[in-house]
Design a protein around this motif. Structure first.
Motif, PDB file in Angstrom:
ATOM      1  N   MET A   1       0.822  -1.206   0.000  1.00 51.23           N
ATOM      2  CA  MET A   1       0.000   0.000   0.000  1.00 51.23           C
ATOM      3  C   MET A   1       0.857   1.258   0.000  1.00 51.23           C
ATOM      4  O   MET A   1       0.480   2.286  -0.571  1.00 51.23           O
ATOM      5  N   ALA A   2       2.016   1.180   0.632  1.00 48.41           N
ATOM      6  CA  ALA A   2       2.908   2.342   0.693  1.00 48.41           C
ATOM      7  C   ALA A   2       3.441   2.715  -0.688  1.00 48.41           C
ATOM      8  O   ALA A   2       3.899   3.843  -0.901  1.00 48.41           O
ATOM      9  N   GLN A   3       3.368   1.782  -1.643  1.00 47.35           N
ATOM     10  CA  GLN A   3       3.878   2.038  -2.991  1.00 47.35           C
ATOM     11  C   GLN A   3       2.778   2.397  -3.991  1.00 47.35           C
ATOM     12  O   GLN A   3       3.033   2.531  -5.180  1.00 47.35           O
ATOM     13  N   ARG A   4       1.547   2.591  -3.504  1.00 50.15           N
ATOM     14  CA  ARG A   4       0.444   2.902  -4.418  1.00 50.15           C
ATOM     15  C   ARG A   4       0.655   4.214  -5.162  1.00 50.15           C
ATOM     16  O   ARG A   4       0.119   4.414  -6.261  1.00 50.15           O
ATOM     17  N   HIS A   5       1.442   5.121  -4.568  1.00 52.76           N
ATOM     18  CA  HIS A   5       1.675   6.416  -5.213  1.00 52.76           C
ATOM     19  C   HIS A   5       2.552   6.291  -6.456  1.00 52.76           C
ATOM     20  O   HIS A   5       2.641   7.238  -7.247  1.00 52.76           O
ATOM     21  N   ASP A   6       3.201   5.154  -6.639  1.00 54.74           N
ATOM     22  CA  ASP A   6       4.034   4.936  -7.829  1.00 54.74           C
ATOM     23  C   ASP A   6       3.191   4.586  -9.051  1.00 54.74           C
ATOM     24  O   ASP A   6       3.726   4.497 -10.164  1.00 54.74           O
ATOM     25  N   TYR A   7       1.900   4.386  -8.866  1.00 56.68           N
ATOM     26  CA  TYR A   7       1.000   3.979  -9.948  1.00 56.68           C
ATOM     27  C   TYR A   7       0.219   5.184 -10.470  1.00 56.68           C
ATOM     28  O   TYR A   7      -0.072   6.130  -9.729  1.00 56.68           O
ATOM     29  N   GLU A   8      -0.140   5.106 -11.750  1.00 52.72           N
ATOM     30  CA  GLU A   8      -0.891   6.206 -12.359  1.00 52.72           C
ATOM     31  C   GLU A   8      -2.329   6.246 -11.882  1.00 52.72           C
ATOM     32  O   GLU A   8      -2.931   7.326 -11.781  1.00 52.72           O
ATOM     33  N   TYR A   9      -2.918   5.091 -11.634  1.00 50.35           N
ATOM     34  CA  TYR A   9      -4.323   5.018 -11.244  1.00 50.35           C
ATOM     35  C   TYR A   9      -4.464   4.229  -9.953  1.00 50.35           C
ATOM     36  O   TYR A   9      -3.724   3.270  -9.708  1.00 50.35           O
ATOM     37  N   LEU A  10      -5.454   4.632  -9.153  1.00 55.21           N
ATOM     38  CA  LEU A  10      -5.790   3.916  -7.925  1.00 55.21           C
ATOM     39  C   LEU A  10      -7.276   3.575  -7.952  1.00 55.21           C
ATOM     40  O   LEU A  10      -8.121   4.461  -8.136  1.00 55.21           O
ATOM     41  N   ILE A  11      -7.584   2.297  -7.807  1.00 52.78           N
ATOM     42  CA  ILE A  11      -8.970   1.835  -7.722  1.00 52.78           C
ATOM     43  C   ILE A  11      -9.167   1.210  -6.348  1.00 52.78           C
ATOM     44  O   ILE A  11      -8.435   0.293  -5.970  1.00 52.78           O
ATOM     45  N   VAL A  12     -10.141   1.701  -5.590  1.00 54.69           N
ATOM     46  CA  VAL A  12     -10.476   1.106  -4.297  1.00 54.69           C
ATOM     47  C   VAL A  12     -11.608   0.110  -4.521  1.00 54.69           C
ATOM     48  O   VAL A  12     -12.700   0.486  -4.952  1.00 54.69           O
ATOM     49  N   ASN A  13     -11.325  -1.151  -4.253  1.00 56.21           N
ATOM     50  CA  ASN A  13     -12.314  -2.203  -4.492  1.00 56.21           C
ATOM     51  C   ASN A  13     -13.200  -2.352  -3.261  1.00 56.21           C
ATOM     52  O   ASN A  13     -13.085  -3.300  -2.487  1.00 56.21           O
ATOM     53  N   ASP A  14     -14.097  -1.359  -3.103  1.00 59.88           N
ATOM     54  CA  ASP A  14     -15.081  -1.396  -2.027  1.00 59.88           C
ATOM     55  C   ASP A  14     -16.347  -2.082  -2.538  1.00 59.88           C
ATOM     56  O   ASP A  14     -16.814  -3.071  -1.988  1.00 59.88           O
ATOM     57  N   ARG A  15     -16.883  -1.558  -3.641  1.00 60.73           N
ATOM     58  CA  ARG A  15     -18.006  -2.177  -4.339  1.00 60.73           C
ATOM     59  C   ARG A  15     -17.488  -2.713  -5.671  1.00 60.73           C
ATOM     60  O   ARG A  15     -16.952  -1.954  -6.489  1.00 60.73           O
ATOM     61  N   LEU A  16     -17.652  -4.019  -5.885  1.00 59.90           N
ATOM     62  CA  LEU A  16     -17.081  -4.663  -7.062  1.00 59.90           C
ATOM     63  C   LEU A  16     -17.577  -4.025  -8.357  1.00 59.90           C
ATOM     64  O   LEU A  16     -16.787  -3.773  -9.265  1.00 59.90           O
ATOM     65  N   ASP A  17     -18.870  -3.748  -8.462  1.00 64.25           N
ATOM     66  CA  ASP A  17     -19.412  -3.164  -9.692  1.00 64.25           C
ATOM     67  C   ASP A  17     -18.746  -1.826 -10.010  1.00 64.25           C
ATOM     68  O   ASP A  17     -18.455  -1.522 -11.175  1.00 64.25           O
ATOM     69  N   ASP A  18     -18.495  -1.016  -8.985  1.00 60.75           N
ATOM     70  CA  ASP A  18     -17.847   0.279  -9.198  1.00 60.75           C
ATOM     71  C   ASP A  18     -16.400   0.086  -9.644  1.00 60.75           C
ATOM     72  O   ASP A  18     -15.903   0.798 -10.532  1.00 60.75           O
ATOM     73  N   ALA A  19     -15.716  -0.880  -9.034  1.00 56.63           N
ATOM     74  CA  ALA A  19     -14.323  -1.136  -9.404  1.00 56.63           C
ATOM     75  C   ALA A  19     -14.227  -1.628 -10.842  1.00 56.63           C
ATOM     76  O   ALA A  19     -13.323  -1.233 -11.594  1.00 56.63           O
ATOM     77  N   VAL A  20     -15.168  -2.493 -11.243  1.00 56.40           N
ATOM     78  CA  VAL A  20     -15.203  -2.969 -12.627  1.00 56.40           C
ATOM     79  C   VAL A  20     -15.405  -1.795 -13.581  1.00 56.40           C
ATOM     80  O   VAL A  20     -14.712  -1.672 -14.601  1.00 56.40           O
ATOM     81  N   SER A  21     -16.332  -0.905 -13.263  1.00 51.31           N
ATOM     82  CA  SER A  21     -16.608   0.246 -14.118  1.00 51.31           C
ATOM     83  C   SER A  21     -15.378   1.144 -14.240  1.00 51.31           C
ATOM     84  O   SER A  21     -15.073   1.642 -15.336  1.00 51.31           O
ATOM     85  N   MET A  22     -14.674   1.335 -13.147  1.00 51.80           N
ATOM     86  CA  MET A  22     -13.495   2.205 -13.184  1.00 51.80           C
ATOM     87  C   MET A  22     -12.379   1.597 -14.023  1.00 51.80           C
ATOM     88  O   MET A  22     -11.745   2.287 -14.823  1.00 51.80           O
ATOM     89  N   LEU A  23     -12.124   0.294 -13.862  1.00 56.01           N
ATOM     90  CA  LEU A  23     -11.055  -0.330 -14.629  1.00 56.01           C
ATOM     91  C   LEU A  23     -11.407  -0.367 -16.114  1.00 56.01           C
ATOM     92  O   LEU A  23     -10.557  -0.091 -16.967  1.00 56.01           O
ATOM     93  N   CYS A  24     -12.667  -0.674 -16.439  1.00 58.67           N
ATOM     94  CA  CYS A  24     -13.097  -0.627 -17.839  1.00 58.67           C
ATOM     95  C   CYS A  24     -12.918   0.786 -18.391  1.00 58.67           C
ATOM     96  O   CYS A  24     -12.471   0.977 -19.526  1.00 58.67           O
TER      97      CYS A  24
END
Length: 202
Positions: free
Chosen positions: A155-178
């Protein structure tokens, strides 16, 4: 023109496998990068579909030939992402998901062999992650403790990534990744199905 490479990393127990399975069903011309490994196939696994299964001598020879984009030894077995099959998939206008841990992702970014879009999938918080790990009922206390320790470090390295998706609600996470995948296709002048837009190429 070719496809795009998407690096996806997440702590164990975040739900990344379920997320990626859903996204693969919804997005066309999206494929997984298949890793090489020296471990034996598990029941139901198929060579060339789940992994490329090779012996240690073959894997070592590939290391000497600089055939891997990245590789690591995990629990006495070797795993690696070979350059050739990855390049072939991208050249066929497929977008490729590279499901890899934070150490491997850092190696891929540092190599610069392929431009990559990096995405970190996080749990809502570590308390929720612990609940999910315990809810699986497949790990002993030592394993859960180790996974939580690793998750804090990852988690401490998440800032090295361009995008962050929080998988709280699966449907929302799917929509964001798509959405990320479709946005990258538009940026590269490709259609929603991944095909190049005739007359609009960069």
């Amino acid at each position: 023109m070719g496809g795009s490479l998407f690096i996806v990393s997440a702590p164990s127990g975040t739900g990344k496998t379920t997320l990626l399975r859903r996204v693969m069903q919804e997005v066309g011309h999206l494929v997984f990068s298949i890793s090489h490994t020296t471990r034996s196939p598990r029941r139901g696994e198929v060579d060339g579909r789940d992994y490329y299964f090779v012996d240690t001598d073959r894997f070592s020879a590939m290391i000497q030939d600089n055939a891997f984009l990245e590789w690591a030894k995990v629990h006495d077995n070797y795993y690696g992402t070979a350059i050739s099959p990855l390049s072939s998939r991208l050249e066929q206008d497929n977008d490729v998901i590279l499901d890899i841990d934070v150490q491997g992702a850092a190696l891929v970014r540092a190599a610069g062999t392929f431009p990559a879009v990096s995405i970190f999938v996080a749990p809502p918080d570590l308390d929720e992650l612990e609940k999910r790990l315990r809810g699986r009922g497949s790990d002993d206390e030592e394993t859960i403790s180790r996974r939580l320790t690793n998750a804090r470090q990852e988690m401490a390295q998440r800032h090295d990534y361009e995008y962050l998706i929080v998988n709280d609600r699966l449907d929302d996470a799917v929509s964001m990744l798509c959405g990320i995948i479709f946005a990258e296709r538009a940026r590269c002048r490709r259609g929603i199905d991944g095909s190049p837009l005739s007359g609009f190429r960069t």
